[in-house]
Scaffold this motif. Sequence first.
Motif, mmCIF file in Angstrom:
data_model
loop_
_atom_site.group_PDB
_atom_site.id
_atom_site.type_symbol
_atom_site.label_atom_id
_atom_site.label_comp_id
_atom_site.label_asym_id
_atom_site.label_seq_id
_atom_site.Cartn_x
_atom_site.Cartn_y
_atom_site.Cartn_z
ATOM 1 N N PRO A 74 72.129 17.089 -9.260
ATOM 2 C CA PRO A 74 71.655 16.762 -10.613
ATOM 3 C C PRO A 74 71.681 18.029 -11.477
ATOM 4 N N ALA A 75 71.684 17.855 -12.767
ATOM 5 C CA ALA A 75 71.868 18.974 -13.702
ATOM 6 C C ALA A 75 70.891 20.125 -13.473
ATOM 7 N N ASP A 76 69.608 19.845 -13.294
ATOM 8 C CA ASP A 76 68.638 20.932 -13.137
ATOM 9 C C ASP A 76 68.867 21.716 -11.849
ATOM 10 N N ALA A 77 69.286 21.059 -10.790
ATOM 11 C CA ALA A 77 69.579 21.743 -9.529
ATOM 12 C C ALA A 77 70.909 22.485 -9.609
ATOM 13 N N GLU A 78 71.867 21.943 -10.311
ATOM 14 C CA GLU A 78 73.184 22.585 -10.440
ATOM 15 C C GLU A 78 73.053 23.923 -11.145
ATOM 16 N N ARG A 79 72.193 23.999 -12.131
ATOM 17 C CA ARG A 79 72.036 25.231 -12.915
ATOM 18 C C ARG A 79 71.503 26.403 -12.085
ATOM 19 N N THR A 80 70.947 26.139 -10.898
ATOM 20 C CA THR A 80 70.457 27.229 -10.046
ATOM 21 C C THR A 80 71.603 27.921 -9.322
ATOM 22 N N ASP A 93 72.656 27.235 -6.575
ATOM 23 C CA ASP A 93 72.455 27.117 -5.125
ATOM 24 C C ASP A 93 73.138 25.831 -4.705
ATOM 25 N N ARG A 94 74.336 25.951 -4.190
ATOM 26 C CA ARG A 94 75.140 24.783 -3.816
ATOM 27 C C ARG A 94 75.128 24.554 -2.308
ATOM 28 N N SER A 95 74.182 25.170 -1.625
ATOM 29 C CA SER A 95 74.149 25.115 -0.166
ATOM 30 C C SER A 95 73.835 23.713 0.353
ATOM 31 N N PHE A 96 74.286 23.464 1.592
ATOM 32 C CA PHE A 96 73.953 22.206 2.261
ATOM 33 C C PHE A 96 72.431 22.065 2.355
ATOM 34 N N GLU A 97 71.753 23.188 2.622
ATOM 35 C CA GLU A 97 70.299 23.162 2.785
ATOM 36 C C GLU A 97 69.605 22.746 1.489
ATOM 37 N N HIS A 98 70.072 23.267 0.377
ATOM 38 C CA HIS A 98 69.499 22.887 -0.913
ATOM 39 C C HIS A 98 69.720 21.393 -1.180
ATOM 40 N N PHE A 99 70.905 20.931 -0.883
ATOM 41 C CA PHE A 99 71.206 19.510 -1.058
ATOM 42 C C PHE A 99 70.287 18.662 -0.174
ATOM 43 N N ALA A 100 70.083 19.089 1.074
ATOM 44 C CA ALA A 100 69.212 18.347 1.994
ATOM 45 C C ALA A 100 67.776 18.305 1.475
ATOM 46 N N ARG A 101 67.293 19.420 0.902
ATOM 47 C CA ARG A 101 65.937 19.434 0.320
ATOM 48 C C ARG A 101 65.842 18.437 -0.818
ATOM 49 N N LEU A 102 66.860 18.388 -1.667
ATOM 50 C CA LEU A 102 66.857 17.459 -2.796
ATOM 51 C C LEU A 102 66.878 16.007 -2.303
ATOM 52 N N VAL A 103 67.632 15.742 -1.250
ATOM 53 C CA VAL A 103 67.663 14.397 -0.675
ATOM 54 C C VAL A 103 66.277 14.031 -0.136
ATOM 55 N N SER A 104 65.644 14.940 0.582
ATOM 56 C CA SER A 104 64.331 14.654 1.149
ATOM 57 C C SER A 104 63.267 14.456 0.065
ATOM 58 N N GLN A 105 63.487 15.075 -1.101
ATOM 59 C CA GLN A 105 62.572 14.908 -2.232
ATOM 60 C C GLN A 105 62.960 13.732 -3.125
ATOM 61 N N LYS A 106 63.997 13.001 -2.697
ATOM 62 C CA LYS A 106 64.504 11.849 -3.423
ATOM 63 C C LYS A 106 64.978 12.206 -4.842
ATOM 64 N N LYS A 107 65.539 13.390 -4.997
ATOM 65 C CA LYS A 107 66.083 13.835 -6.285
ATOM 66 C C LYS A 107 67.600 13.613 -6.363
ATOM 67 N N VAL A 108 68.180 13.237 -5.250
ATOM 68 C CA VAL A 108 69.624 12.937 -5.198
ATOM 69 C C VAL A 108 69.773 11.542 -4.669
#
Length: 67
Positions: free
Chosen positions: A44-50, A52-67
Amino acid sequence: MECKKDQNLQRCNCTYDPCPRKGICCECLQYHLKSRELPACCFPADAERTYDRSFEHFARLVSQKKV
């Protein structure tokens, strides 16, 4: 296969302007996967601007239901 760069650019949410792969999805995906990352379009836009494109960051966003 013909690259649809112009069409891809309309959907590309990458904010890293000097990127030479912008709109060339096959090169972008190859580049990021080699570094254990995902391309901007997976975030998502707010996460992309950081940038941080790591798998770990993506997994955190999934667990937080942001993706």
